[in-house]
Write an enzyme that holds these catalytic residues in place. Structure first.
Site, PDB file in Angstrom:
ATOM      1  CE1 TYR A 111      34.775  75.634  77.701  1.00 35.07           C
ATOM      2  CE2 TYR A 111      34.493  73.786  76.203  1.00 35.07           C
ATOM      3  CZ  TYR A 111      35.280  74.777  76.740  1.00 35.07           C
ATOM      4  OH  TYR A 111      36.569  74.908  76.322  1.00 35.07           O
ATOM      5  CG  ASP A 182      31.074  69.852  81.445  1.00 32.32           C
ATOM      6  OD1 ASP A 182      31.866  69.705  82.405  1.00 32.32           O
ATOM      7  OD2 ASP A 182      31.409  70.373  80.365  1.00 32.32           O
TER       8      ASP A 182
HETATM    9  C1  LIG Z   1      37.301  73.531  79.453  1.00 33.50           C
HETATM   10  C2  LIG Z   1      35.964  72.933  79.503  1.00 33.50           C
HETATM   11  C3  LIG Z   1      35.602  71.892  78.651  1.00 33.50           C
HETATM   12  C4  LIG Z   1      36.500  71.400  77.527  1.00 33.50           C
HETATM   13  O1  LIG Z   1      37.647  70.801  78.013  1.00 33.50           O
HETATM   14  P1  LIG Z   1      39.037  70.784  77.171  1.00 33.50           P
HETATM   15  O2  LIG Z   1      39.894  69.923  78.019  1.00 33.50           O
HETATM   16  O3  LIG Z   1      39.484  72.208  77.060  1.00 33.50           O
HETATM   17  O4  LIG Z   1      38.737  70.203  75.843  1.00 33.50           O
HETATM   18  C5  LIG Z   1      34.357  71.326  78.793  1.00 33.50           C
HETATM   19  N1  LIG Z   1      33.494  71.772  79.725  1.00 33.50           N
HETATM   20  C6  LIG Z   1      33.799  72.778  80.561  1.00 33.50           C
HETATM   21  C7  LIG Z   1      32.804  73.218  81.580  1.00 33.50           C
HETATM   22  C8  LIG Z   1      35.034  73.403  80.471  1.00 33.50           C
HETATM   23  O5  LIG Z   1      35.332  74.419  81.262  1.00 33.50           O
END
Ligand SMILES: *Cc1c(COP(=O)(O)O)cnc(C)c1O
Length: 386
Positions: A111, A182
């Site tokens: 990301y 993530d």
């Molecule tokens: C959107 C996203 C984030 C960040 O999340 P927010 O809630 O926008 O701060 C982190 N990792 C991935 C893969 C994302 O798509």
């Protein structure tokens, strides 16, 4: 693919929470900034352990805690903290664990803002390497004595390629490196990184977990010991606590997560299969349609609604007019909600960045929502016919 029946129970179960009656099926919201105590001794005891006691909502709140319990269970982890955003979760993991002089290896298409944060942290003496693919040899080569974290995304952002999670966590364990995944894309329903040796899972709850495009939140799931360190060294001091109402909305989102994910999965596979046969499409990037099938079967229980495809004609004017011709798909950032969305990483002005990152210039990313799949395909059909 299949959702674990136990997960369906966790998502749909009613939880009573501290100090509330046992009969409320939806959790009452503890919309309060602080909690009072009958004696000063009790208040002092609470303050001595803010990680485990509700004293002040920046640290802990029972409505948030109810969501944290569910997310920890879904990920098969010991403990969870919910944050004001996914990026608050990402930054707190790094700031809570890394010391000056430490090194981080980012693996797969990560990301964008996560990498931006890593770049900023070089100011504080934390260095990093970025490996756009998932090859074990490349990861091994990037590891140093001072590597503290391996940060994984699988499937990766934009190209949705999988990495071999277990071989990476095995290498990390041998080297004494903590792994972070993530897991926003797969959700715990379709991938459970902790069961594959990953130490820490982060989520943007803004996406599928909330699921209704009406909140911003994030989560970290880890062992109690690691989470307590992140809590005292980052969470409580960064002050990125989620509001009780947004936590409540996320818990409400979880009730329908299993049925929503099934719909996202089947809809996206249909749309991706349609696009794969389209004469104007060069390639579809979807783990179940074009990805590594053996890795998918080994480490995932399903696939989500976000994927991308590459137009043969990558001219920016073509991308712009194709996106502008869409009616059912709306144009917007984020993903994981009920509404289908389209976007291209190519904004006409960032070609060099895309080429450096290995992102095809003709890429369009779709988030398949909850609409009827035929309406989505018809929409693409007419936009691609122009
Ligand atoms: C959107 C996203 C984030 C960040 O999340 P927010 O809630 O926008 O701060 C982190 N990792 C991935 C893969 C994302 O798509």
């Amino acid at each position: 693919m299949a959702i674990d029946p136990e997960d369906r129970l966790i998502c749909t179960s009613a939880d009573s929470i501290e100090g509330q009656g046992p009969h409320s099926v939806a959790q009452p919201i503890a919309q309060t900034s602080l909690f009072t105590f009958d004696t000063f001794e009790a208040l002092s005891a609470g303050l001595d352990d803010e990680y485990r006691n509700s004293v002040y909502t920046r640290g802990r709140n029972p409505t948030v805690q109810a969501l944290e319990d569910k997310l920890a269970k879904l990920e098969r982890g010991e403990a969870c903290k919910v944050f004001a955003s996914g990026m608050a979760a990402v930054s707190s993991v790094i700031l809570g664990l890394a010391e000056k002089g430490d090194h981080i290896v980012f693996v797969n298409q990560v990301y964008g803002p996560t990498l931006e944060l890593a770049e900023h942290l070089t100011r504080f003496g934390i260095s990093y390497d970025y490996i756009p693919g998932g090859a074990l040899a490349d990861i091994e080569q990037a590891l140093r004595a001072e590597t503290r974290l391996i940060w994984l995304e699988s499937p990766g952002t934009m190209l949705f390629e999988l990495v071999d999670i277990e071989s990476i966590t095995e290498l990390a364990r041998e080297r004494g490196v903590t792994t972070v995944m993530d897991n926003s894309w797969a959700t715990p329903l379709f991938q459970k990184p902790i069961t594959m040796g990953v130490d820490i899972v982060v989520h943007s709850c803004t996406k599928y977990l909330g699921g209704h495009s009406d909140l911003v939140a994030g989560a970290v799931i880890a062992s109690d010991e690691v989470l307590e360190q992140i809590f005292y060294r980052a969470f409580l001091l960064n002050g990125a606590a989620v509001g009780p109402f947004d936590a409540w909305l996320t818990t409400r989102g979880l009730r329908t997560l299993p049925v929503r994910m099934e719909q996202h999965e089947s809809g996206a596979v249909c749309v991706a299969t349609y696009l794969q046969e389209h004469e104007r499409v060069a390639h579809v990037f979807h783990p179940a349609v074009t990805g590594d099938r053996s890795l998918l079967d080994k480490q995932m229980d399903g696939t989500a609604g976000l994927f991308s495809f590459e137009l043969k004609d990558a001219d920016f004017a073509v991308i712009r007019s194709t996106l502008n011709a869409l009616n059912v798909f709306r144009l917007g950032v984020s993903w994981g909600g009920f509404e289908s969305l389209a976007i291209s990483p190519n904004r006409g002005t960032n070609v060099e960045n895309l080429e450096a990152a290995g992102i095809p210039l003709g890429l369009i990313r779709l988030s398949v929502g909850q609409e009827d799949v035929d309406s989505l395909i018809e929409d693409l059909e007419q936009a691609l016919a122009r």
